[in-house]
Design a protein around this motif. Structure first.
Motif, mmCIF file in Angstrom:
data_model
loop_
_atom_site.group_PDB
_atom_site.id
_atom_site.type_symbol
_atom_site.label_atom_id
_atom_site.label_comp_id
_atom_site.label_asym_id
_atom_site.label_seq_id
_atom_site.Cartn_x
_atom_site.Cartn_y
_atom_site.Cartn_z
ATOM 1 N N THR A 1 48.438 89.665 167.545
ATOM 2 C CA THR A 1 49.023 90.661 168.373
ATOM 3 C C THR A 1 49.367 91.826 167.516
ATOM 4 N N GLU A 2 48.841 93.150 168.078
ATOM 5 C CA GLU A 2 49.299 94.382 167.507
ATOM 6 C C GLU A 2 50.571 94.866 168.173
ATOM 7 N N GLN A 3 51.626 94.886 167.205
ATOM 8 C CA GLN A 3 52.896 95.445 167.702
ATOM 9 C C GLN A 3 53.338 96.952 167.529
ATOM 10 N N ILE A 4 53.543 97.438 168.487
ATOM 11 C CA ILE A 4 54.077 98.932 168.338
ATOM 12 C C ILE A 4 54.902 99.424 169.353
ATOM 13 N N TYR A 5 55.650 100.272 169.098
ATOM 14 C CA TYR A 5 56.883 100.795 169.598
ATOM 15 C C TYR A 5 56.774 102.016 170.118
ATOM 16 N N PHE A 6 57.342 102.789 171.254
ATOM 17 C CA PHE A 6 57.407 104.200 171.628
ATOM 18 C C PHE A 6 58.900 104.389 171.805
ATOM 19 N N GLU A 7 59.391 105.362 171.331
ATOM 20 C CA GLU A 7 60.629 106.170 171.228
ATOM 21 C C GLU A 7 60.534 107.233 172.677
ATOM 22 N N VAL A 8 61.184 106.849 173.814
ATOM 23 C CA VAL A 8 61.225 107.782 174.754
ATOM 24 C C VAL A 8 62.849 107.910 175.462
ATOM 25 N N LYS A 9 62.975 108.720 176.072
ATOM 26 C CA LYS A 9 64.320 109.024 176.912
ATOM 27 C C LYS A 9 64.022 107.971 178.018
ATOM 28 N N ALA A 10 65.350 107.324 178.504
ATOM 29 C CA ALA A 10 65.159 106.322 179.299
ATOM 30 C C ALA A 10 64.609 106.811 180.667
ATOM 31 N N VAL B 1 75.231 104.667 160.682
ATOM 32 C CA VAL B 1 75.139 104.871 162.333
ATOM 33 C C VAL B 1 73.989 105.518 162.777
ATOM 34 N N PRO B 2 73.454 105.217 163.797
ATOM 35 C CA PRO B 2 72.470 105.929 164.409
ATOM 36 C C PRO B 2 73.078 107.448 164.396
ATOM 37 N N PHE B 3 72.133 108.415 164.440
ATOM 38 C CA PHE B 3 72.777 109.880 164.549
ATOM 39 C C PHE B 3 73.566 110.164 165.533
ATOM 40 N N GLU B 4 73.290 109.987 166.761
ATOM 41 C CA GLU B 4 73.826 110.332 168.154
ATOM 42 C C GLU B 4 75.474 109.685 167.984
ATOM 43 N N LYS B 5 75.439 108.446 167.422
ATOM 44 C CA LYS B 5 76.813 107.913 167.228
ATOM 45 C C LYS B 5 77.669 108.454 166.127
ATOM 46 N N THR C 1 65.128 103.577 173.534
ATOM 47 C CA THR C 1 65.624 104.716 173.359
ATOM 48 C C THR C 1 65.996 105.297 171.966
ATOM 49 N N PRO C 2 66.427 106.576 171.732
ATOM 50 C CA PRO C 2 66.702 106.744 170.316
ATOM 51 C C PRO C 2 68.000 105.802 170.035
ATOM 52 N N SER C 3 68.862 105.754 170.846
ATOM 53 C CA SER C 3 70.284 104.739 170.454
ATOM 54 C C SER C 3 69.676 103.199 170.221
ATOM 55 N N GLU C 4 68.686 102.500 170.333
ATOM 56 C CA GLU C 4 68.173 101.431 170.550
ATOM 57 C C GLU C 4 67.305 101.081 169.235
ATOM 58 N N TYR D 1 59.568 96.741 178.694
ATOM 59 C CA TYR D 1 60.108 97.882 179.260
ATOM 60 C C TYR D 1 61.499 98.316 178.935
ATOM 61 N N SER D 2 62.326 96.926 178.695
ATOM 62 C CA SER D 2 63.564 97.362 178.127
ATOM 63 C C SER D 2 63.671 96.410 176.725
ATOM 64 N N LEU D 3 64.208 97.041 175.939
ATOM 65 C CA LEU D 3 64.419 96.093 174.632
ATOM 66 C C LEU D 3 65.015 94.848 174.831
ATOM 67 N N PRO D 4 64.396 93.696 174.070
ATOM 68 C CA PRO D 4 64.973 92.285 174.436
ATOM 69 C C PRO D 4 66.453 92.268 173.687
#
Length: 541
Positions: free
Chosen positions: A219-228, A502-506, A349-352, A319-322
């Motif tokens: 299983t190839e595992q990848i992620y995409f960072e996108v706005k909600a 912390v995440p940047f936006e936080k 999303t960036p915060s996740e 589609y949503s982070l587990p």
């Protein structure tokens, strides 16, 4: 080789077996086979060493459901967990395992209204699932009584140790019934955990689940960072760029499942949905269509997808982070089966980002970042498929009626013009780039301010000499801002100052919350060398 155990073999009651069947569990995991019989003996403390993703919540939840008495409204079991997310998840999982047994389970954690928790506790609760800080708050208020509990479960003990909660756990233990049973679950057993066990558990049985690879190499595992708001557009692009897409799409809620499935069908995709509100008969019909590939996209919740056994999926898409590593492993384990290569994709999303990295670390796997396919690349891929399909047709015997028709059309038109007109007639909609919406790129300006992990390091002008601890620091930040404990990591307490990540936006929210006119801020951005951006006499080199 011995036959595999079934849940019935573990001595569970008919009511619990019925609840297990409704959830779609087919057979117990190794941790469940080891733990459930020992818990049911009700005569010893237990330490279980097992990786996240092995089914440990059901391992202690199923026998707990059996043992709790509904004849009393007192708290009979306390489950301590490190984060609010896990408190909610564990509470929901045990609730789903109780069947029709009238057990009340309540999660209590920081960030939720304490008045709401007080009302729930006053009505009577059998099982409390809580984070250490909020449990101590209730103990101090005398709104939670643990003197008569029969079971104390420490879930993810090593994570609680890493987060600085070990002193809180010891404090909580002092308020509990000395004759209770203690069950400790931990992926690792560091010395501090051993010391805790020796001090408070008065002998125990040690169970260890053999370490296994949680995710398949196929299983190839990848992620995409996108706005909600761009997730659906990104999903459509991923489906379209893959020739022969056949996949499961996981959403967190039933309403999300309905929304995504409906939007996919509106766009012309062959998609169906399953979740808890769908009847068993409809579920079976939908699964049959999916397994026979009469629909190639199935949108589902975690619970509804249990028991789905399909070997040739090309994709599993989060589609949503587990909620946690266990859910992630269960989801992506449905691709890369039976020697087939598959792709697991996660949208965040960036915060996740922090949540995804937590999952990656615990699953001991590599989830690579990728970019959402560009529209021009999708159109190019579609054109290639059309070309390949037409080339295949040309190699076969063509119906004479079509050949005669082609000859008549060529009498008054150039061949290339006729072919272009036919392609336009057949594929105008499919090859129209305007059918795709724009996807907002995570701003370049923001990216320059982020470090490689999308995080920011903050300087705090409080240290050990101010009697600051990780928990006190997290609580201080929570009291002044909307930032939750789960977003704060890498806490470093020095003599006269501290650092957090912390995440940047936080970070921007925290810094703004601690600004005071005319005074140096208590919390500020750390310099690249690790010091504060403000000169502070308390800070040492």
């Amino acid at each position: 080789m011995a036959d595999k155990k079934t849940f019935k073999d573990l001595g569970l009651s008919a009511k619990v077996l019925d609840a297990i069947n409704k959830k779609g569990f087919e057979e117990p995991t190794a941790i469940q086979v080891m733990t459930i019989p020992v818990m049911q003996r009700d005569d010893t403390n237990i330490i279980v060493q097992a990786q996240t993703g092995t089914g440990k919540t059901a391992a202690f939840g199923l026998p707990l459901v059996e043992m709790v008495s509904t004849g009393s409204s007192m708290v009979q079991a306390l489950i301590l967990v490190p984060t609010r997310e896990l408190a909610i998840q564990v509470s929901e999982e045990i609730n789903s395992l109780r069947g029709n047994k009238d057990i009340v389970i309540a999660p209590i954690y920081g960030g939720q209204s304490i008045d709401q928790q007080l009302r729930r506790l006053q009505k009577g609760v059998h099982i409390v699932v809580g984070t250490p800080g909020r449990v101590i708050d209730h103990l101090n208020r005398k709104t939670l009584k643990l003197e008569k509990i029969e079971h104390l479960i420490l879930d993810e003990a090593d994570e609680m140790l890493n987060m600085g909660f070990i002193e809180d756990i010891e404090e909580i233990m002092k308020h509990t019934n000395p004759d209770k049973r203690t069950l400790l679950f931990s992926a690792t057993i560091p010395q501090r955990i051993k010391d805790l066990a020796h001090k408070y558990m008065k002998g125990y049985e040690f169970l260890k689940v053999k370490k296994e690879q949680l995710t398949t190499n196929l299983t190839e595992q990848i992620y995409f960072e996108v706005k909600a708001h761009d997730k659906f557009e990104a999903l459509c692009r991923i489906i379209d760029i893959k020739d022969g897409f056949y996949g499961l799409i996981f959403c967190r809620t039933k309403s999300d499942v309905d929304s995504v499935a409906t939007h996919l069908m509106d766009r012309g995709y062959d998609a169906e949905a399953i979740h808890g509100d769908i009847s068993q008969a409809q579920r079976e019909r939908t699964l049959e269509k999916f397994k026979k590939q009469r629909v190639n996209i199935l949108v589902a919740t975690d619970v509804a997808a249990r028991g789905i056994d399909v070997n040739n999926l090309t994709h599993v898409i989060n589609y949503s982070l587990p909620h946690d590593t266990e859910a992630y492993v269960h989801r992506i384990g449905r691709t890369g089966r039976a020697g087939n290569v598959g792709t697991a994709i996660t949208f965040i999303t960036p915060s996740e980002y922090k949540g995804l990295m937590f999952i990656q670390r615990n699953a001991k796997t590599d989830i690579k970042k990728s970019k959402v396919p560009k529209v021009k690349d999708i159109i190019k891929a579609k054109k290639k498929k059309i070309y390949d399909d037409l080339t295949t047709i040309l190699k076969e015997e063509i119906d004479t009626a079509y050949l005669s028709w082609a000859v008549r059309m060529l009498e008054d038109n150039k061949p290339e013009e006729i072919l272009a007109a036919v392609l336009n007639y057949c594929f105008e909609e499919e090859l129209n780039p305007d059918a795709y919406g724009e996807i907002e790129e995570i701003g370049a300006k923001v990216k320059q301010q982020l470090n490689k992990q999308g995080k920011a390091r903050l300087f705090v002008a409080l240290g050990k000499q101010d009697k600051t601890s990780p928990r006190k620091l997290v609580e201080l930040i929570g009291s002044k801002s909307s930032v939750k404990s789960k977003d704060i990591s890498e806490i470093q307490i020095m003599d006269k100052f501290s650092f957090i990540t912390v995440p940047f936006e936080k970070a921007e929210i925290i810094v703004a919350s601690f600004k005071e006119k005319g005074r140096k801020p208590l919390i500020s951005h750390a310099k690249k060398d690790g010091k504060s951006t403000y000169k502070d006499k308390g800070a040492r080199n």
